[in-house]
Design a protein around this motif. Structure first.
Motif, PDB file in Angstrom:
ATOM      1  N   GLN A 410       0.815  -1.211   0.000  1.00 32.90           N
ATOM      2  CA  GLN A 410       0.000   0.000   0.000  1.00 32.90           C
ATOM      3  C   GLN A 410       0.853   1.267   0.000  1.00 32.90           C
ATOM      4  O   GLN A 410       0.610   2.212  -0.759  1.00 32.90           O
ATOM      5  N   THR A 411       1.874   1.301   0.856  1.00 28.73           N
ATOM      6  CA  THR A 411       2.728   2.487   0.932  1.00 28.73           C
ATOM      7  C   THR A 411       3.451   2.734  -0.383  1.00 28.73           C
ATOM      8  O   THR A 411       3.527   3.873  -0.867  1.00 28.73           O
ATOM      9  N   LYS A 414       0.954   4.063  -3.014  1.00 29.83           N
ATOM     10  CA  LYS A 414       0.622   5.479  -2.797  1.00 29.83           C
ATOM     11  C   LYS A 414       1.765   6.390  -3.200  1.00 29.83           C
ATOM     12  O   LYS A 414       1.552   7.462  -3.786  1.00 29.83           O
ATOM     13  N   PHE A 439      -7.762   0.814  -0.526  1.00 26.58           N
ATOM     14  CA  PHE A 439      -6.833   1.749  -1.179  1.00 26.58           C
ATOM     15  C   PHE A 439      -7.556   3.024  -1.606  1.00 26.58           C
ATOM     16  O   PHE A 439      -7.011   4.130  -1.484  1.00 26.58           O
ATOM     17  N   LEU A 443      -8.062   8.284  -1.447  1.00 25.61           N
ATOM     18  CA  LEU A 443      -8.076   9.054  -2.686  1.00 25.61           C
ATOM     19  C   LEU A 443      -9.337   9.896  -2.782  1.00 25.61           C
ATOM     20  O   LEU A 443     -10.330   9.650  -2.089  1.00 25.61           O
TER      21      LEU A 443
END
Length: 459
Positions: A410-411, A414, A439, A443
Motif C-alpha cells: 500500500q505504501t 501510494k 486503497f 483518494l
C-alpha cells in the motif's frame, strides 16, 4: 477516445485493457485468468472484442496473467505487432511455450482418464505460442518514446516488478485533443536486491493502476529474510525438507540470492542441498544474465566480472521429469523450489503430496496466492487438501512470508501514484474488491473508478 476493461476487473488476474483512439485499437496486456477451476471457462470465453480488429498489443511484463492469452489472441485472428522490452520478450516466449505445453499435457490427461465433462481441448498449443512469439516486433526501451500511429505514442517506464517489467504511458491525440493515460502494469516494491525501483512519469491525465496489495503493507525485507532462513534451519534441524512453491520469474532468482547471502554470513550451512526443480525458472535465471540493463548496477557489475550471482555450492538444477521424481526419495535436508507459486499445477504439487503430511517438513509460501488456488487454501489453514485424487493431511509447518512479494504494498503504491502528480481519473484494477476499496479510501472519491468486466469509458 475510449478505454474498456476485459480482465483484472474486481480480481487480480487476467489483465487486458483496450484503448481506442483515432480509429486504432491498442491492447494493453492479454493475460490469463488464474485461480478457481471455473476460470478454465473464463479463459476460453470470448475476449469482449474482436481479436482481428486489434491493431497492436503493448505488453507490460511476462507473467502469465499478463501475457498468457496472447497465443489465443493470435489463434483467433490478431495479426498486429506486439511491443515489449527486450527482457519481457525473452521471458514471455518462455512463459507462453510453457503454458502451451502444460495445456497440451492437461488435455491429454483429461482425455486419457475420461474426466467428467468429456474431452477438454487445450486453449492453445505450442504452434499457437510460437505464432504469438512471431508477432513481437520492436523492443521498447525505458523512457524512450515510440511512435505507434498518427496521434498515438507510447513510452515505457521501469515498473520494478520483474525483469523487464514496465508501466506504459500512451499519449493520445484525437480531434485536436491530447490525453496522457498511464497503465501501471504490476509494480514492484522499493529497495529490492535485484531490480531498480519503479520509475513512473511525472505527468498523467488518467492512471490505470494495480491494487494487488492495496489494503496492507508487507513485512520488512530484513525481517522476512531472517524468518526465511530461520525456517530453513529449523526444518533441516528436525530432519525434514523445505518445499517452496516458487514463481519462476523473479522470485526464484531472488530466493537464490538470499540463500547465497545467508550462506556467506553463516546463517545457513553452505552444504545445504538446494534443488531448483523448475525448467522455466532455470531458463529464466539464464535470461537474467543476458539483461543486465534491467538490473541494479551492483548486480550488473557482478555479472560483468563473469561471476554467477545465483550460484550456490550445492545447487542442483532438475530439468528432466525423472530427476524431479527422484527428489521424492529425499526424506531430509533438502530445500526444493518448484513451480507453480500458487500450486495450481506443475511439479510442486508432487512435492507437496510427499511432504505435506510430514510434521518434520515445512512449506514456505513467499508470494501472492489468489482466491481458490491450492496455495491460498493451505495458507488459510486447511487441515486436508486433495492432490491427485487423494486426501492429504496438512501436518507440515506452514510459513507465509509476504515480505518477499514482487508486488508493491500500500505504501509503495501510494508513493508511486503521488509521483504522477494529480491525475484527473484513477481506474483501480488488478485487485480483489476489499483491496481496492481500502486503497480508494485515501483518494478523492470523485476521481476513482473501479470498473466492472467489459465496461467501457470515454476519455
Amino acid at each position: 477516445m475510449k478505454i474498456s476493461f476485459h480482465g483484472a476487473a474486481h480480481e487480480v488476474t487476467g489483465s487486458c485493457h483496450l484503448v481506442e483512439c483515432a480509429g486504432r485499437k491498442i491492447l494493453i496486456d492479454c493475460g490469463m485468468f488464474q485461480g478457481r477451476s471455473e476460470l478454465v471457462e473464463d479463459n476460453a470465453a470470448k475476449f469482449g472484442f474482436e481479436p482481428s480488429e486489434i491493431d497492436m498489443v503493448l505488453l507490460t511484463h511476462a507473467h502469465l496473467d499478463h501475457c498468457g492469452r496472447l497465443p489465443l489472441l493470435v489463434k483467433r485472428g490478431f495479426k498486429g505487432e506486439i511491443i515489449a522490452t527486450s527482457a519481457t520478450r525473452d521471458l514471455a516466449r518462455l512463459v507462453m511455450l510453457d503454458a502451451a505445453h502444460l495445456q497440451e499435457e492437461e488435455a491429454r490427461r483429461h482425455h486419457r482418464h475420461g474426466r467428467r465433462g468429456g474431452s477438454r481441448e487445450a486453449l492453445y498449443d505450442t504452434m499457437d505460442a510460437l505464432d504469438a512469439v512471431d508477432r513481437f516486433g520492436r523492443n521498447a526501451t525505458y523512457r524512450k518514446t515510440l511512435s505507434l500511429f498518427d496521434g498515438i505514442e507510447a513510452t515505457f517506464f521501469d515498473a520494478g516488478h520483474i525483469l523487464g517489467s514496465a508501466s506504459i504511458r500512451l499519449d493520445l491525440t484525437e480531434h485536436g485533443r491530447t490525453r496522457k493515460i498511464l497503465f501501471s502494469g504490476d509494480l514492484g516494491p522499493d529497495n529490492r536486491p535485484l531490480l531498480n525501483d519503479a520509475d513512473p512519469p511525472e505527468d498523467a491525465d488518467i492512471v490505470v493502476m494495480e491494487t494487488t496489495y492495496g489494503e496492507r503493507d508487507h513485512r520488512g525485507l530484513e525481517a522476512s529474510i531472517a524468518e526465511f532462513l530461520a525456517a530453513i534451519r529449523a526444518t533441516t534441524g528436525r530432519g525434514g525438507n523445505v518445499i517452496i512453491p516458487t514463481f519462476a520469474l523473479e522470485r526464484a532468482q531472488e530466493l537464490l540470492w538470499f540463500l547465497r547471502e545467508g550462506m556467506a554470513s553463516g546463517e545457513i550451512e553452505k552444504s545445504l542441498r538446494v534443488f531448483l526443480d523448475s525448467p522455466m525458472a532455470i531458463s529464466a535465471t539464464r535470461i537474467f544474465a543476458r539483461h543486465d540493463e534491467a538490473l541494479r548496477p551492483e548486480l550488473a557489475n557482478i555479472i560483468h566480472k563473469g561471476r554467477d550471482p545465483f550460484q550456490l555450492p550445492e545447487l542442483h538444477f532438475t530439468r528432466e521429469t525423472q530427476d524431479s521424481i527422484a527428489l521424492n526419495e529425499i526424506r531430509s535436508g533438502a530445500v526444493i523450489m518448484a513451480g507453480s507459486g500458487m500450486c495450481t499445477g506443475g511439479r510442486v504439487r508432487h512435492h507437496l503430496r510427499h511432504n505435506l503430511a510430514r510434521q518434520e517438513s515445512a512449506v514456505i509460501f513467499v508470494g501472492y496466492a489468489a482466491e481458490g488456488t491450492l496455495a491460498r487454501i493451505i495458507v488459510d489453514g486447511a487441515k486436508h487438501v486433495k492432490l491427485f485424487g487423494e486426501e492429504i493431511p496438512v501436518r507440515a509447518q506452514i510459513h507465509t512470508i509476504n515480505g518477499f512479494s514482487a508486488h508493491a504494498d500500500q505504501t509503495d503504491l501510494k508513493r508511486w501514484l503521488a509521483r504522477t502528480r494529480h491525475p484527473e481519473k484513477i481506474f483501480l484494477v488488478h485487485g480483489e474488491k476489499k483491496s481496492m476499496e481500502v486503497f480508494a479510501k485515501g483518494l478523492d472519491p470523485a476521481k476513482v473508478v473501479m470498473p466492472e468486466l467489459h465496461h467501457s469509458f470515454e476519455l
